[in-house]
Design a protein around this motif. Sequence first.
Motif, PDB file in Angstrom:
ATOM      1  N   HIS D  55       0.847  -1.204   0.000  1.00 16.04           N
ATOM      2  CA  HIS D  55       0.000   0.000   0.000  1.00 16.04           C
ATOM      3  C   HIS D  55       0.881   1.253   0.000  1.00 16.04           C
ATOM      4  CE1 HIS D  55      -2.939   3.006   1.198  1.00 16.04           C
ATOM      5  NE2 HIS D  55      -3.902   2.136   0.913  1.00 16.04           N
ATOM      6  N   GLU D  56       0.483   2.209  -0.801  1.00 11.48           N
ATOM      7  CA  GLU D  56       1.194   3.463  -0.954  1.00 11.48           C
ATOM      8  C   GLU D  56       1.561   4.136   0.368  1.00 11.48           C
ATOM      9  OE1 GLU D  56       0.256   7.432  -3.670  1.00 11.48           O
ATOM     10  OE2 GLU D  56      -1.357   6.142  -2.888  1.00 11.48           O
ATOM     11  N   LEU D  57       0.561   4.252   1.289  1.00 13.52           N
ATOM     12  CA  LEU D  57       0.813   4.944   2.553  1.00 13.52           C
ATOM     13  C   LEU D  57       1.856   4.220   3.400  1.00 13.52           C
ATOM     14  CD1 LEU D  57      -2.829   5.918   3.576  1.00 13.52           C
ATOM     15  CD2 LEU D  57      -0.985   7.521   3.062  1.00 13.52           C
ATOM     16  N   ASP D  61       5.431   5.692   4.631  1.00 12.92           N
ATOM     17  CA  ASP D  61       5.901   5.657   6.031  1.00 12.92           C
ATOM     18  C   ASP D  61       7.282   5.031   6.115  1.00 12.92           C
ATOM     19  OD1 ASP D  61       3.895   6.944   7.318  1.00 12.92           O
ATOM     20  OD2 ASP D  61       2.910   5.170   8.101  1.00 12.92           O
ATOM     21  N   HIS D  66       9.668   6.645  10.620  1.00 14.40           N
ATOM     22  CA  HIS D  66       8.393   6.932  11.258  1.00 14.40           C
ATOM     23  C   HIS D  66       8.513   7.214  12.738  1.00 14.40           C
ATOM     24  CE1 HIS D  66       4.639   5.834  13.234  1.00 14.40           C
ATOM     25  NE2 HIS D  66       4.114   6.479  12.228  1.00 14.40           N
ATOM     26  N   HIS D  67       9.460   6.577  13.379  1.00 13.40           N
ATOM     27  CA  HIS D  67       9.756   6.871  14.790  1.00 13.40           C
ATOM     28  C   HIS D  67       8.678   6.479  15.776  1.00 13.40           C
ATOM     29  CE1 HIS D  67      12.829   8.942  12.735  1.00 13.40           C
ATOM     30  NE2 HIS D  67      12.091   9.969  12.401  1.00 13.40           N
ATOM     31  N   ARG D  68       7.804   5.588  15.483  1.00 14.84           N
ATOM     32  CA  ARG D  68       6.869   5.099  16.488  1.00 14.84           C
ATOM     33  C   ARG D  68       6.351   3.730  16.052  1.00 14.84           C
ATOM     34  NH1 ARG D  68       3.473   6.569  20.790  1.00 14.84           N
ATOM     35  NH2 ARG D  68       1.524   5.480  20.576  1.00 14.84           N
ATOM     36  N   LYS D  70       4.141   0.499  15.412  1.00 18.96           N
ATOM     37  CA  LYS D  70       2.699   0.366  15.172  1.00 18.96           C
ATOM     38  C   LYS D  70       2.438  -0.886  14.356  1.00 18.96           C
ATOM     39  CE  LYS D  70       2.718   3.294  11.062  1.00 18.96           C
ATOM     40  NZ  LYS D  70       2.034   4.362  10.325  1.00 18.96           N
ATOM     41  N   GLU D  72      -0.442  -1.982  11.327  1.00 19.23           N
ATOM     42  CA  GLU D  72      -1.614  -1.563  10.564  1.00 19.23           C
ATOM     43  C   GLU D  72      -1.992  -2.618   9.554  1.00 19.23           C
ATOM     44  OE1 GLU D  72      -0.505   2.249   9.014  1.00 19.23           O
ATOM     45  OE2 GLU D  72      -1.149   3.273  10.838  1.00 19.23           O
ATOM     46  N   GLU D  73      -3.296  -2.778   9.385  1.00 20.32           N
ATOM     47  CA  GLU D  73      -3.793  -3.667   8.352  1.00 20.32           C
ATOM     48  C   GLU D  73      -4.077  -2.873   7.083  1.00 20.32           C
ATOM     49  OE1 GLU D  73      -6.951  -5.662  11.039  1.00 20.32           O
ATOM     50  OE2 GLU D  73      -6.854  -6.798   9.160  1.00 20.32           O
ATOM     51  N   TYR D  74      -3.617  -3.393   5.983  1.00 19.65           N
ATOM     52  CA  TYR D  74      -4.029  -2.856   4.685  1.00 19.65           C
ATOM     53  C   TYR D  74      -4.619  -4.032   3.927  1.00 19.65           C
ATOM     54  CZ  TYR D  74      -1.405   1.415   5.606  1.00 19.65           C
ATOM     55  OH  TYR D  74      -0.964   2.596   6.139  1.00 19.65           O
ATOM     56  N   GLY D  75      -5.928  -4.102   3.849  1.00 18.74           N
ATOM     57  CA  GLY D  75      -6.572  -5.265   3.227  1.00 18.74           C
ATOM     58  C   GLY D  75      -6.124  -6.536   3.921  1.00 18.74           C
ATOM     59  N   HIS D 193       8.959   4.744  25.074  1.00 15.06           N
ATOM     60  CA  HIS D 193       8.338   5.140  23.807  1.00 15.06           C
ATOM     61  C   HIS D 193       8.547   4.113  22.717  1.00 15.06           C
ATOM     62  CE1 HIS D 193       7.613   8.935  25.763  1.00 15.06           C
ATOM     63  NE2 HIS D 193       6.635   9.020  24.909  1.00 15.06           N
TER      64      HIS D 193
ATOM     65  N   GLU E 219      -8.152   4.253   5.668  1.00 17.64           N
ATOM     66  CA  GLU E 219      -6.696   4.093   5.757  1.00 17.64           C
ATOM     67  C   GLU E 219      -5.974   5.434   5.711  1.00 17.64           C
ATOM     68  OE1 GLU E 219      -6.167   1.274   2.675  1.00 17.64           O
ATOM     69  OE2 GLU E 219      -6.724  -0.418   3.953  1.00 17.64           O
ATOM     70  N   TYR E 220      -6.562   6.384   4.974  1.00 19.78           N
ATOM     71  CA  TYR E 220      -5.936   7.704   4.896  1.00 19.78           C
ATOM     72  C   TYR E 220      -6.070   8.441   6.227  1.00 19.78           C
ATOM     73  CZ  TYR E 220      -5.194   6.928  -0.004  1.00 19.78           C
ATOM     74  OH  TYR E 220      -4.729   6.428  -1.172  1.00 19.78           O
ATOM     75  N   ARG E 222      -6.525   7.076   9.074  1.00 15.76           N
ATOM     76  CA  ARG E 222      -5.714   6.369  10.068  1.00 15.76           C
ATOM     77  C   ARG E 222      -4.277   6.865  10.027  1.00 15.76           C
ATOM     78  NH1 ARG E 222      -5.530   0.134   9.101  1.00 15.76           N
ATOM     79  NH2 ARG E 222      -3.902   0.825   7.665  1.00 15.76           N
ATOM     80  N   ASP E 223      -3.825   7.189   8.809  1.00 12.85           N
ATOM     81  CA  ASP E 223      -2.465   7.696   8.661  1.00 12.85           C
ATOM     82  C   ASP E 223      -2.309   9.057   9.357  1.00 12.85           C
ATOM     83  OD1 ASP E 223       0.031   6.939   7.271  1.00 12.85           O
ATOM     84  OD2 ASP E 223      -0.213   8.923   6.376  1.00 12.85           O
ATOM     85  N   ASP E 226      -2.324   8.480  13.022  1.00 13.02           N
ATOM     86  CA  ASP E 226      -1.044   7.939  13.453  1.00 13.02           C
ATOM     87  C   ASP E 226      -0.006   9.053  13.637  1.00 13.02           C
ATOM     88  OD1 ASP E 226       0.816   5.726  13.784  1.00 13.02           O
ATOM     89  OD2 ASP E 226       1.608   6.392  11.857  1.00 13.02           O
ATOM     90  N   HIS E 227       0.005  10.026  12.712  1.00  7.27           N
ATOM     91  CA  HIS E 227       0.938  11.150  12.880  1.00  7.27           C
ATOM     92  C   HIS E 227       0.603  11.949  14.129  1.00  7.27           C
ATOM     93  CE1 HIS E 227       1.776  11.129   8.264  1.00  7.27           C
ATOM     94  NE2 HIS E 227       2.342  10.118   8.903  1.00  7.27           N
ATOM     95  N   HIS E 230       1.742  10.211  17.176  1.00 10.26           N
ATOM     96  CA  HIS E 230       3.184  10.387  17.336  1.00 10.26           C
ATOM     97  C   HIS E 230       3.483  11.745  17.974  1.00 10.26           C
ATOM     98  CE1 HIS E 230       7.354  10.691  15.244  1.00 10.26           C
ATOM     99  NE2 HIS E 230       7.445  10.605  16.543  1.00 10.26           N
ATOM    100  N   ALA E 233       2.430  11.674  21.621  1.00 12.75           N
ATOM    101  CA  ALA E 233       3.362  10.946  22.468  1.00 12.75           C
ATOM    102  C   ALA E 233       4.599  11.805  22.746  1.00 12.75           C
ATOM    103  CB  ALA E 233       3.762   9.633  21.802  1.00 12.75           C
TER     104      ALA E 233
END
Lengths: 321, 321, 321, 321, 321
Positions: D55-57, D61, D66-68, D70, D72-75, D193, E219-220, E222-223, E226-227, E230, E233
Amino acid sequence: MLVNCVAYQDGRKLADVPKDEIGDYIRRPGCFVWVALFEPSLADLQEMREEFGLHELAVEDASKGHHRPKLEEYGDSLFAVLQPIEIKEDELKVGEVEIFVGPNYVLSVRKQSERGFQGVRTRSEKEPHLLKHGAAYVLYALMDTVADRYFPVIDALETELERIEAQIFKRDTARSNIEALYGLKQKLMTLKHAVEPTMEAVGKLRGGRVPQVCMGMQEYFRDVFDHLQHINATIESIRDMQATAIQVNLGMINLNETEVTKKLAGWAAIIAVPTLIAGIYGMNFKGMPEYDLAYGYPLCIAVMVALDVALYFWFKKIKWL
Amino acid sequence: MLVNCVAYQDGRKLADVPKDEIGDYIRRPGCFVWVALFEPSLADLQEMREEFGLHELAVEDASKGHHRPKLEEYGDSLFAVLQPIEIKEDELKVGEVEIFVGPNYVLSVRKQSERGFQGVRTRSEKEPHLLKHGAAYVLYALMDTVADRYFPVIDALETELERIEAQIFKRDTARSNIEALYGLKQKLMTLKHAVEPTMEAVGKLRGGRVPQVCMGMQEYFRDVFDHLQHINATIESIRDMQATAIQVNLGMINLNETEVTKKLAGWAAIIAVPTLIAGIYGMNFKGMPEYDLAYGYPLCIAVMVALDVALYFWFKKIKWL
Amino acid sequence: MLVNCVAYQDGRKLADVPKDEIGDYIRRPGCFVWVALFEPSLADLQEMREEFGLHELAVEDASKGHHRPKLEEYGDSLFAVLQPIEIKEDELKVGEVEIFVGPNYVLSVRKQSERGFQGVRTRSEKEPHLLKHGAAYVLYALMDTVADRYFPVIDALETELERIEAQIFKRDTARSNIEALYGLKQKLMTLKHAVEPTMEAVGKLRGGRVPQVCMGMQEYFRDVFDHLQHINATIESIRDMQATAIQVNLGMINLNETEVTKKLAGWAAIIAVPTLIAGIYGMNFKGMPEYDLAYGYPLCIAVMVALDVALYFWFKKIKWL
Amino acid sequence: MLVNCVAYQDGRKLADVPKDEIGDYIRRPGCFVWVALFEPSLADLQEMREEFGLHELAVEDASKGHHRPKLEEYGDSLFAVLQPIEIKEDELKVGEVEIFVGPNYVLSVRKQSERGFQGVRTRSEKEPHLLKHGAAYVLYALMDTVADRYFPVIDALETELERIEAQIFKRDTARSNIEALYGLKQKLMTLKHAVEPTMEAVGKLRGGRVPQVCMGMQEYFRDVFDHLQHINATIESIRDMQATAIQVNLGMINLNETEVTKKLAGWAAIIAVPTLIAGIYGMNFKGMPEYDLAYGYPLCIAVMVALDVALYFWFKKIKWL
Amino acid sequence: MLVNCVAYQDGRKLADVPKDEIGDYIRRPGCFVWVALFEPSLADLQEMREEFGLHELAVEDASKGHHRPKLEEYGDSLFAVLQPIEIKEDELKVGEVEIFVGPNYVLSVRKQSERGFQGVRTRSEKEPHLLKHGAAYVLYALMDTVADRYFPVIDALETELERIEAQIFKRDTARSNIEALYGLKQKLMTLKHAVEPTMEAVGKLRGGRVPQVCMGMQEYFRDVFDHLQHINATIESIRDMQATAIQVNLGMINLNETEVTKKLAGWAAIIAVPTLIAGIYGMNFKGMPEYDLAYGYPLCIAVMVALDVALYFWFKKIKWL
C-alpha cells in the motif's frame, strides 16, 4: 447477640419471631423475615447459615471480618459488606455491617459500631407502602443509612481543612499545619477506603443487569449511589486541596527561612558597623587626631547611633526587619 | 525434584502414583492426578510435558522462570504463574509457582520459595466435598494460599509505615525517616508487582467467560480476587501515605533548618552585643568619663549581663532559642 | 415563589396559567406547561409533585438541595440538577437549578442564584420554530444558558492566572503569589465540581440511547456538551499551569534565599575585613613600627577602604551583591 | 541494500531467489518469500512495492522513517514498525525495523540498527515445524527477537538505578546523583516510547479479532505480548523509584544544608566566645582588678580554652559538629 | 473573503465557479464543489449556509469562533474544526480552520492563520486518482496538512528542551532555566490543546462506524491519526521531562544555597580566627610576656597567616571553598 427477629408481610409487621420458628415464616409466600445480629458468635452465624441456606464463603467472610465493602451474588441471594464510620474523639472509627439478602429474608450483622439500625426498622415499619417491596427495600434502607452517616464525617473533614487553610499563611504555624495536614490525609484515606468500594457495590444495583431480588428498586439504589458519588467527589476535592496545601506549607516554611535570614543579616549589620568603628578607635597609632578632640568620644558614639538608625530604617524599608 | 504425585477420584485419594503410571490414571474417567515438583530440572519438565501434553511455550516459560504472575489458556488447559512472597530478615523474598491445570491433572512447580504447599494438599484431602470439584479446586486452593500469604507481608509494611509515622514529626530523625521511607517504597513496589498481575489473572476466572475447566468454581475464585483486591487497595493506601510522608519529611527538614538558623541568630546576638560594648570601652579617646568612674568596670559588666539576659528571654519568647 | 407559569402549543404561548388550571393544559394534546419557581417552600413542591406526578425521590432531592449536578430518568420524565456560578466580589457563588421535564411540562426551580432565566423564556418565545420541539427544547435552552454563564467565570480565572504569571518571576512577590495560587486553586475546584458532572449529565442526552422526551434534540445537547468540554479542558489547563506555578514559586523562594545569603556573606566580608585590621592595630606589642609612622593612621584607613572597595566590586562582579 | 531473498515451502527453504523471480515464487501455492533489506533506497522500496502490491501509505511511512512502533492492516496484508534498541557507550540507540507481511511474503526493512536478524532466519530454518506456519511465523520471530533485545536494556537501567540507590544516602553525592537520575529518566522515556506502542501493536495479534494472515498464531503473539508487558511493568517500576529518588535526593540536599549551617554555628560560637572575652580585657577602665593579678593573663587564656572545650563537646553531643 | 470556488468531477477541475452558480454544480451527479473562505463575514457564512444547507448550530460555531478542534456529524454532512499552529517570534500562534463537508461540497473557512491551503489544492489537482475520492479526500488533505504543520512546532519545543537540559546542571542558571521551563510548559499546553482533540476527531474517521461521506478513506485518516498520535506521544514525553527538569532545577537551587553557605562559613573562619588573636593581643593584662618579645608582632602576624593558609587549604580540601 440477637437484636431482633421480625416477620413482615405486605409491608406490615406480622410478629416477633423466635429463632426456631424462622423456618415457618420464610416458607410462607409473600412473607419475609428481618433478623439483626450484633457481634454474633460463630455458633450464631452457623445457625443462621442453616436457617437461610447462606453460602459457606459468605459466612466465612462474615465470621472473619473483612475490612472492605463489597456486594456479591450467591445464586439468588446477595451478600453485602458495609463500613459505617463514626467520629470518636477526633478519630474515625470504622465499623462493619454484613447483610445477607434473599427473596424472603434479610440478615444484618453489625460489628465494632456503636450506633445501631433500630431507627431504620422503626422508620420502615411506618412506611408500609415502601416496606412492602420486601427484603430489597430493607437492603436499600440500610445502605442509605450507612451512606447518610458519612455526611457528618465529610463535613468534619471539610471543617478541618478550612481550619488549616485559615492558618496556613500565618507565620510560625508550619509545624502544626503540617501535622494537621498529615492527620487529615490519614482520615481521608480511611473514609475513601470505605466509600469507594461501597459506591462500586451499590452501583451494581442501580441499573444494567440487576440481581433478581432487587428488581424494581433501581431508582432507590441510584439515589444512594448518587449520595455516595457526591461524598466521593468531596473526598477527592479535599484530597486535592490538602496536597496543594502541603506544597504551600513547604513554600511558607522556606519563605520563613528567608525572612529569618534577612532579620539575622539586618541585625548583624546593625551590631557589626559600630563594632568596626569601636575597633578603629581602639587602634594604637600615634597621632590619631580624633583622640584629642574635645568631644571625640561623644561624637564617635553619635556617629555609631546615627549609622545604626540609618541602617535600621533602611532595613525596615526593604522589609528585612 | 518430585515432591508428590497422587491420584484422586470423587474428592478422595486413590493412590500415590509412580511417575510412569501417571498415564494410566489420567485416562480413567472422573479421576485426576496432582503432581508437585520443586525446582525441577529441564528433563523433569520435558517428561511432564509429554505425560500431560503441555504446550511448548508454557513449558518454556516455566523452565526459564518468568518473574510476572499471569494466567493463560492453551486449548482446554490453563497455565498460571504465581509469586508467593516471604519476609526474610526484613527483606521481601519473591518466589515463583507455576501451575498447569487440565481437566484431569494439576502440575505445580515451586521455585525459590521455602514454604511449600503440603498443607494445602492435607487440608484438601480432609474436605472431599470440595476436592471433588477436581483440578480447578486445587488451582483455587493454591491461589488462595498464595493470596493469604500476602497478608502478613502487607501487615508488616503497615507496621513499618506506622513506625515511621510515629517518628516523622520528631526532631533529628529526618535522615533515618527518609531512608526508611525509601526502603518501604521498594518493598511496596515488589509486593505490588506480585499482587496486581495476580489479581488480573484470578479475575479471568471469577466471572464473564470462564475457561471450561474452571466452570462452576467462579464464586471461589471471586473470593480470592476479593482478597487480592483488598491487599491491592491497602498497597495503594500505604503508597499514598508514604508519598505524603516524604513530602512531610522534606517540610520537617526545612523547618529544622529554620530552627537552626534562628538559634544561630539568637546566640550570635547574645555574643555580639557585649562584644560591641567591650569594643567601645577599648577605644582610646581622651576624656571618656566612664573610665574614671569608681565602679566603671563592674557597671559595664553588669550592663552586658543585663542586656544578654534580656535578649535571652526575648529570644525564648519568640521561640528562636 | 412562583415566577411564571405559561402554557405553550406549537411553539407559541397559549396563556399564563393559574396554578390550579395546570391540570387542564397538560391534558391537552400537543400542549406543554413551563413553570418557573424561585426558592419554593416545601408546600409549593408538594403541590407541583401532585400536579405533574413527579417522583418522590426527585422531589426530596429538590427540597433538600443537592450540591451536585446530575440527570436522572424517572420513567418517561427527567430530573436535572444544574449549578450556575456567578462571580461576586472576587468570590465564586454557586447556585442551584433543578429542572423536572416530562412530555408535557417543564418545571424549573431556582435557588441561591441571583440571575434568573426570564431571558431564556423571552428568547424562546421569539423562536417558535425551535420552541415547538416542546419541553426538551426548554431543557436545552436552560442548560445552554447555564453553560454559557460559565464562560465569564473561566475567563476571570484565566485572567487571574495571567496576573500571577506576570508576577511570579519578580522578587519579593512569593508570599502574595502563593496565596493567590491557592485561592485560584480553590476557585478552580469549585468550577470543576460544577462543570464535570454537568458534562456527564448532558452527555447522556447527546447520543447513544437518549431518553424518549429528548429524541430529535441530540444535536442541540451535543452543542452544549461541546461547550462544557471546552470549559473543562480550559479548567484542566489552568490547573496544570497553576500546579507548575506553585513549583516555580517554590523555586523562586529558594533562589531568593540564596540571594539573601549571598548579600549577607558579601556585606559581612566588607565589615569583617577592616574589623580584623583594626583589631591588629589595637594590639599592644612593643615595637610595632606602623604605630610610629607619620601617616600610620590615615594609611591604615586607606588600606581598609581600598580593600572594601575591591571586595565590593568583586562581589558585584560575581553577582553576590 | 538487499540482504537476503529466500523462498520457503512447508517450512523448508526452497531457494535463494533473485529479485526478478520473486513474482514466480509468490504465485506458487503454499510458498512464501522472505526478503530482508537494509537501509534501502527509495528505488528499492518502489520495486518491492510493485512486486508485492504494498500500500502506498505504508511504503511512504517506510521511506520517510516513522519513529513510532505500530501495526496496521491494509486489506489482507500487515505493516508493522518496530524499534529495536541497542546500548552504545552508555547511550541508548534507537533503530527501526519495518515489516510488510502478506499471505505469501515477508519483507523486513532494517534501519539505523547495527544488529541484524540473520540469526532469526537461521533459527527459523532449523525449526521447519514452526516455519511452516508461514509469513506470520516470521513476523512472530522478528517481533520476539526485538522484544528479547529489550531485556538487556532494561537490565542495564535497573543496574543504573541500583548504583544510584547505593549512593543516594551518602554525603556530597547530591550533584552527581541528580545528574544520574535525570539521565536515567531520559533513557527510561526512550525505552518506554519504544515498548508501549509495540505492546499495543502486538496486542492486536494476540486475541479477539485477529488479522486473517496471523490466524492460529495467537498463542505465540500472546507470548511476545507477555514479555513486553513484563518489560513495561519494569519500566514503570523504575520510573516510580526514580521519581521517589529525586525527591529523596532533594531531601538529602536540604539535610546537608542544615548540617552545614549547624557546623557554621558551632564553630562561630567557638571563635566568638573567646573573642568576647578578649574584647572585655581590652577595655580601658581604671581599676580592673584582673589586670594586676599575678596570673591574670594565663588564667584568662585558660578560661577561654576551657569554655571552647566545653562548647566543642556540647556541639559534638547535640551533633552540630 | 472568498479565496476560491472550484468544481471538480472525477478528480479533475471542471471550472472556477462564481458564487451564484454553486447550486448548479452541486446538483450534477459525481461533481463536487470546493469553496475556500478567509475570515468571512457573517453574511458570507449565511450565504454558504443557504447554498449548501449547512446546519444552524455548525454555522453559529463557525461564526463565533470556537477554540477547540472537533468533528461533528449533522445528518449526512460533517463539520470539522482544526487548529493550525504557527511559530512567530518564539511564540505559538493558534489559528482556526473550519471545514464543512457534504457528499458534493467542501467548504473551508480559515481564520487567524497566515499560511493558507492553496498548496493543498494545487497538490490535489495534480493527483486526480486521489482527488476523485471526492469531498472526503479534500477533508483528508486539509487534516493531513494541519497535522504535518505541527511537526516543526514539536521540533522547536524539543530543541528548546534540549537547550535547557544543556544548561540545567550549570551554576547560576537556575533563574533563567526556571523561566524557560515555565515558558516551555505554556507552549506545550497550547500544542496539546490543539493536538489532543484533533486526534479524537480524526479517530472517528479511521475505523469502526465511519460517517457515510468518508467511507473507503479509513486508511488515509488512520495515517493522519497515526501522525497525531506520534506528536501527542512526543508532547507527553517533553512534558514529563519538563516536570522532572523543574524538580531537578529546584534541587540545583538548593545545592547552590549549600555551596554559598559553605563558602560563607569558610571565609568567615578565615577572618574570624586572626580577629580572635588580634583581640587577645589587645588585652591589657600586666605581664603578657609576648608583648616584650623582640619579634612579638611579626611572630603574631606570622601565626595568623599560617593559620589562615592552613584553614584555606583545609576548606579547599573538603570543597567548602
